[in-house]
Motif scaffolding. Sequence first.
Motif, short mmCIF file in Angstrom:
data_model
loop_
_atom_site.label_atom_id
_atom_site.label_comp_id
_atom_site.label_asym_id
_atom_site.label_seq_id
_atom_site.Cartn_x
_atom_site.Cartn_y
_atom_site.Cartn_z
N ALA A 293 0.83 -1.21 0.00
CA ALA A 293 0.00 0.00 0.00
C ALA A 293 0.86 1.26 0.00
O ALA A 293 0.58 2.23 -0.72
CB ALA A 293 -0.93 -0.01 1.21
N LEU A 294 1.94 1.26 0.78
CA LEU A 294 2.82 2.42 0.83
C LEU A 294 3.57 2.62 -0.48
O LEU A 294 3.80 3.76 -0.90
CB LEU A 294 3.81 2.27 1.98
N VAL A 295 3.93 1.53 -1.15
CA VAL A 295 4.58 1.64 -2.46
C VAL A 295 3.62 2.23 -3.47
O VAL A 295 3.98 3.13 -4.26
CB VAL A 295 5.09 0.26 -2.92
N ARG A 296 2.39 1.76 -3.47
CA ARG A 296 1.39 2.32 -4.39
C ARG A 296 1.16 3.80 -4.10
O ARG A 296 1.01 4.62 -5.02
CB ARG A 296 0.08 1.54 -4.26
N ARG A 297 1.15 4.16 -2.83
CA ARG A 297 0.96 5.56 -2.47
C ARG A 297 2.13 6.40 -2.98
O ARG A 297 1.93 7.50 -3.55
CB ARG A 297 0.85 5.70 -0.95
N ARG A 298 3.36 5.89 -2.80
CA ARG A 298 4.52 6.64 -3.27
C ARG A 298 4.50 6.78 -4.79
O ARG A 298 4.87 7.84 -5.33
CB ARG A 298 5.80 5.94 -2.81
N GLU A 299 4.07 5.74 -5.49
CA GLU A 299 3.99 5.81 -6.96
C GLU A 299 2.94 6.84 -7.40
O GLU A 299 3.15 7.58 -8.36
CB GLU A 299 3.66 4.43 -7.52
N ILE A 300 1.81 6.86 -6.70
CA ILE A 300 0.77 7.85 -7.02
C ILE A 300 1.29 9.26 -6.77
O ILE A 300 1.06 10.17 -7.59
CB ILE A 300 -0.50 7.57 -6.20
N MET A 301 1.98 9.45 -5.65
CA MET A 301 2.54 10.77 -5.36
C MET A 301 3.54 11.19 -6.44
O MET A 301 3.58 12.37 -6.84
CB MET A 301 3.22 10.76 -3.99
N GLN A 302 4.32 10.24 -6.93
CA GLN A 302 5.29 10.56 -7.97
C GLN A 302 4.58 10.93 -9.28
O GLN A 302 4.98 11.87 -9.98
CB GLN A 302 6.22 9.36 -8.20
N LYS A 303 3.51 10.21 -9.62
CA LYS A 303 2.76 10.52 -10.84
C LYS A 303 2.07 11.87 -10.71
O LYS A 303 1.96 12.62 -11.70
CB LYS A 303 1.75 9.41 -11.12
N LEU A 304 1.58 12.18 -9.51
CA LEU A 304 0.98 13.49 -9.30
C LEU A 304 2.02 14.59 -9.49
O LEU A 304 1.73 15.66 -10.06
CB LEU A 304 0.38 13.57 -7.90
N LYS A 305 3.23 14.32 -9.02
CA LYS A 305 4.30 15.30 -9.17
C LYS A 305 4.60 15.59 -10.63
O LYS A 305 4.92 16.72 -11.02
CB LYS A 305 5.54 14.78 -8.45
N TRP A 306 4.49 14.54 -11.47
CA TRP A 306 4.74 14.71 -12.89
C TRP A 306 3.60 15.47 -13.60
O TRP A 306 3.82 16.09 -14.63
CB TRP A 306 4.93 13.36 -13.57
N LYS A 307 2.38 15.40 -13.04
CA LYS A 307 1.21 15.94 -13.72
C LYS A 307 0.83 17.36 -13.28
O LYS A 307 0.20 18.08 -14.04
CB LYS A 307 0.01 15.01 -13.53
#
Length: 774
Positions: free
Chosen positions: A166-180
């Motif tokens: 769950a924490l890995v998925r959260r970090r990936e989502i945060m990274q994608k948000l950072k790109w967008k």
Amino acid sequence: MIYFASTEYSNGQAGVAIALKGSAVCTVKEFVPCPSCTIENFAGVPHRIATAASQYNDEDLVFVVKNHCDGAKLPLALVNYATLLFVIYGMSRINRHLKEQEVKFDEDEQTAQDYSIVVKNPPPDATDPGEWKAFFEGAVAAEFGPEGAHVTCCTIARDNYLLVRALVRRREIMQKLKWKIPPGATLDLPSLTAIANAIEEKRNLIDRVKCLVVPDVPALLCQLEGINNEVKRLSLLEFPATRIFATFETEHAQRTILNCLSVGSRDVKRNDVLRIQDPKHLFRTRLVLTVKEAEEPSTIRWQDLSDRVWDRFVKMMMTAFAWACSIGLVVFTVRLCHHRSAKFAAYAIAFFNGVFPEFAKILVNFESHPSEGSLQTSLYVKIAAFRWINTAIIVTMITPFTSTLSSGSNNLLDGVCEIFFAEIVTTNVIKFADPMGFIERHYLAPRAGSQEEMNSRMRGEEWHLAERYSSMSKILFLTLWYCSIYPAGFFLCAMALFINQFAERFSLMRTWRQAPRLGPHTSSFSRRYVFTLVISAMAVASSYSWAGFPYDNLCENEGAGDNDDRNNDELEDYIGTWDVVSFDGSRNVEVTVSDVDPSYRFCQQSLYWSGNFPAIPYWQNDEWMSKEQELLTTVYGLTSLFLLIGVCLWIIKISIHSMIFRSNYETCGKDQGIPFSDVATISSYVPEVKSDVFSYPLLAVDTEDVDDELYEWKDPDKLYSYYDLTRDAREILKETMMPEDKIKSLFSTIKHWPPDQGLSDMHAGGLRLVDECR
């Protein structure tokens, strides 16, 4: 090859393609009378059966193609038999050389594996590194004397995969948000909510459909809120210990522990304390431990360590079923292609050989594997078995038996030759071209939204050692499977392996990304099982090949050529000259039959399709074999039987008996006498999870407790704390007022005890090996 290409066998094989010269292709054929034959006997090869209008009655006369090539010669078979013995000898020499090289490489480079052990069955509440340090050092105190055995590092792995995922998925989502999000915007919740609301107001129907495939900021924010709630829920659970990794200061201490604590799996399962002579070797005085040499830190799959054996078995059965279904689909597709032409089928086979590894990777990622070595072994088995079947066995299955010695489209040896050239050309062209890597590096990377995204595009293609081994075994299997009737395959095999070596060296240096240190597991598995099965397949396939000559499914009627009344009665209507036309209309020839010519009947010459094993003359329903052929078939058939029995018994011995009934620890190489803390490339067992979004793994441990020297990698731009997932958990759980100790107990623990210099010097002199303590 010389005999097959000679005038003695097939009049020099006139008209045969150069690539098939020296193969068992037979060009000396003729239509012969076969009064009892029907089209059903030759349904797959209608060009081999023909009819002619009778002058005496309304029934058509039946003629069938007879092969006049005698390939079942004892000297020829003995050459092939000697080749089998040479292959066995060569494989044994290669195996010995590889084992020696493994020891040499192990001694040349000191890694964490040389100093470490793993406990696979710790008590769930044994989460204190200090307790394990005291146990290991006390267990071998008598062997080491006053200086003692020093535990330098200890990692307690917990069963917290759901939380970490769950924490890995959260970090990936945060990274994608950072790109967008727009440049300069912050990632705090109020800012993200404002950006999401603005996007929602401007959404149209196309944007709504598009976000189902590529989530935008509102969709990612919605996922983020769900994951935050999931983390809060999972944080209320207790996560037990699943693995204990202990790293000692010296190889001598590690080997002593392994010799003392290694027991058979049956004794561990029963917790048979009576098998342990020294009570100090029982954890908490009552538990028999499963202690093994640890694999390299970079190969540990931390997310799969907690899965039970039954869960792993169920997943393996599910993927095995999916693998079998894919085989059935490929057989059906290749069969359809083969009806068009052998070349079309060959390129279909090469296509499936290239595509299937991607499907196999999906299957093994669904499975549960505690290490990359285990995953690579599973991947190796799936890809190698698929490629063996797809490359060699399918061709045998879909090609009619009587087309074995024929030349031209849709015949066996033409298909085998096309497969060789497709494998030599197609796969290597794709490796050199690297189309997906080219798109990643030259199109997607320059258009990345951030430096980190660009770095992830430039990492290169992920590659698997199992796939490389399976590619080699596939070509070798194809060669040995058909070597008795296509000896030129040995030269094509050598050419293919030579070109593959340069293509893969190029890819390794230019286009592939760095792989984890897998150790000798794949090589050892290949030596023990794969190469052994390949040799067995050669013996079995060759025995059936020699038994099948002359591959026409015709047996001479009794009394033929001796003016026997029965033969004369059968030939009475056939004497004369006839215009015969094959059933498919492809052949129209003139056939002359005299009163001394023999007649024939249908007989099944394929012992393979009859399901008889071994391929010996005993299984003949109709005797078509000559005395010479019966002798060589008996020798080859019994050899294949005894070889297969020996291989099965050997595999059972090394893979079952040693694991169940006794300890199977063996030292590899000499103790180098170098302390762990003095190794320049020092690293230890730090729990981490790989992500396709990040260039480096995410850390599932509190980085404040880990010395920087224990990591196996280093990001030149960011601190290790950037990849620390415990910080994400603290950020989410700060609203719940959860104590710091409770948050730390949710994650794996690592403890480092650097040795004193004096202690390190004393251990550096220990080079002796230890006898069994039990």
